[in-house]
Motif scaffolding. Structure first.
Motif, mmCIF file in Angstrom:
data_model
loop_
_atom_site.group_PDB
_atom_site.id
_atom_site.type_symbol
_atom_site.label_atom_id
_atom_site.label_comp_id
_atom_site.label_asym_id
_atom_site.label_seq_id
_atom_site.Cartn_x
_atom_site.Cartn_y
_atom_site.Cartn_z
ATOM 1 N N VAL A 56 41.843 38.318 47.645
ATOM 2 C CA VAL A 56 41.259 38.655 46.347
ATOM 3 C C VAL A 56 42.284 38.323 45.268
ATOM 4 O O VAL A 56 43.421 38.803 45.301
ATOM 5 C CB VAL A 56 40.873 40.146 46.237
ATOM 6 C CG1 VAL A 56 40.337 40.441 44.835
ATOM 7 C CG2 VAL A 56 39.833 40.518 47.280
ATOM 8 N N GLU A 57 41.874 37.481 44.339
ATOM 9 C CA GLU A 57 42.711 37.169 43.175
ATOM 10 C C GLU A 57 42.295 38.113 42.051
ATOM 11 O O GLU A 57 41.140 38.122 41.636
ATOM 12 C CB GLU A 57 42.524 35.718 42.759
ATOM 13 C CG GLU A 57 43.026 34.720 43.803
ATOM 14 C CD GLU A 57 42.837 33.276 43.367
ATOM 15 O OE1 GLU A 57 43.841 32.587 43.132
ATOM 16 O OE2 GLU A 57 41.666 32.851 43.248
ATOM 17 N N TYR A 58 43.265 38.908 41.592
ATOM 18 C CA TYR A 58 42.938 39.914 40.580
ATOM 19 C C TYR A 58 44.175 40.245 39.758
ATOM 20 O O TYR A 58 45.216 40.611 40.308
ATOM 21 C CB TYR A 58 42.408 41.191 41.252
ATOM 22 C CG TYR A 58 41.953 42.258 40.288
ATOM 23 C CD1 TYR A 58 40.830 42.068 39.497
ATOM 24 C CD2 TYR A 58 42.646 43.463 40.184
ATOM 25 C CE1 TYR A 58 40.404 43.057 38.612
ATOM 26 C CE2 TYR A 58 42.232 44.458 39.309
ATOM 27 C CZ TYR A 58 41.110 44.240 38.517
ATOM 28 O OH TYR A 58 40.685 45.213 37.637
ATOM 29 N N GLU A 59 44.057 40.088 38.463
ATOM 30 C CA GLU A 59 45.122 40.424 37.510
ATOM 31 C C GLU A 59 46.466 39.814 37.916
ATOM 32 O O GLU A 59 47.505 40.475 37.869
ATOM 33 C CB GLU A 59 45.236 41.949 37.367
ATOM 34 C CG GLU A 59 43.994 42.585 36.747
ATOM 35 C CD GLU A 59 44.158 44.073 36.484
ATOM 36 O OE1 GLU A 59 45.057 44.690 37.093
ATOM 37 O OE2 GLU A 59 43.370 44.611 35.680
ATOM 38 N N GLY A 60 46.408 38.558 38.316
ATOM 39 C CA GLY A 60 47.627 37.833 38.658
ATOM 40 C C GLY A 60 48.156 38.095 40.050
ATOM 41 O O GLY A 60 49.195 37.535 40.437
ATOM 42 N N ASN A 61 47.461 38.920 40.822
ATOM 43 C CA ASN A 61 47.885 39.234 42.180
ATOM 44 C C ASN A 61 47.037 38.505 43.212
ATOM 45 O O ASN A 61 45.837 38.290 43.002
ATOM 46 C CB ASN A 61 47.770 40.741 42.447
ATOM 47 C CG ASN A 61 48.724 41.550 41.597
ATOM 48 O OD1 ASN A 61 49.918 41.295 41.585
ATOM 49 N ND2 ASN A 61 48.190 42.532 40.881
#
Length: 217
Positions: A56-61
């Motif tokens: 999961v790509e989320y808020e730069g993570n």
């Protein structure tokens, strides 16, 4: 900010992640990994620490490992308990649901009937009485811990839905607390919206099995 889930075009180990994002009201989309080059590209880009999906790509993570990712979003949705005792109990029960659910993950990959026969004979009799008893003792009308939705509930929801779909609702009849739990979960607006959306993938079939094997082999 919305999240982007990368996974095969099925439920698998990403389903608990989807449920946690839905319950936490985090908007997300999915990129279906149906070709080997897509998977290899994610590895080349360094986004898969252990070379595994889901991602999961989320808020730069780049979030990997399904249980860790589910906990991450559960924390955002305040689904990990109101105090230290609740947090501990939720985590223990969530891990129990993961052991329970692992019996159904090979559905199709290790045969269809074979997996269900094993579940009926050994796995369901081991776990459902335990969860039925815990629900009864908690007495909170459909929650495993405390009086509100938690990550443990999402874990039991996933496997209960699987049993209902693959084996029929009669399989749950000996466990009235679990039946009530499932009714309560389905009445949760965020969960209900997810379950009827296009983000909810279909159960494993021969096409899906072949597709995953093509990507990984």
């Amino acid at each position: 900010m919305s999240a982007t889930l990368h996974y095969f075009n099925g439920r698998g180990k990403a389903e608990i992640v989807r449920l946690s994002m839905a319950a936490a009201k985090v908007e997300f989309s999915q990129v279906d990994i149906t070709e080997k080059h897509q998977f290899e590209a994610l590895k080349t880009e360094g986004k898969l620490v252990f070379g595994q999906l889901p991602l999961v790509e989320y808020e730069g993570n780049n979030l990997v490992q399904s249980c860790s990712t589910a906990r991450y979003f559960a924390a955002k949705g305040d689904l990990l308990g109101s105090n230290e005792q609740e947090k501990l109990n939720i985590d223990i029960l969530f891990e129990g649901t993961r052991d329970f659910n692992s019996a159904f993950i090979p559905y199709g990959f290790a045969g269809f009937k074979e997996v269900l026969d094993n579940a009926k004979q050994t796995v369901i009799p081991k776990y459902l009485p335990v969860f039925n008893s815990i629900l009864s003792k908690n007495g909170s009308n459909g929650h495993l811990v405390g009086s509100k939705l938690s990550l443990a509930d999402l874990g039991l929801l996933e496997v209960s839905l699987t049993i209902e779909e693959l084996l029929g609702e009669d399989e749950l009849k000996p466990y009235p607390e679990v039946q009530n739990f499932l009714k309560v979960m389905k009445s949760n607006e965020a969960i209900a919206n997810y379950l009827r959306s296009d983000l909810r993938k279909k159960k494993n079939d021969e096409r899906y099995v072949a597709e995953v094997q093509r990507v990984l082999n």
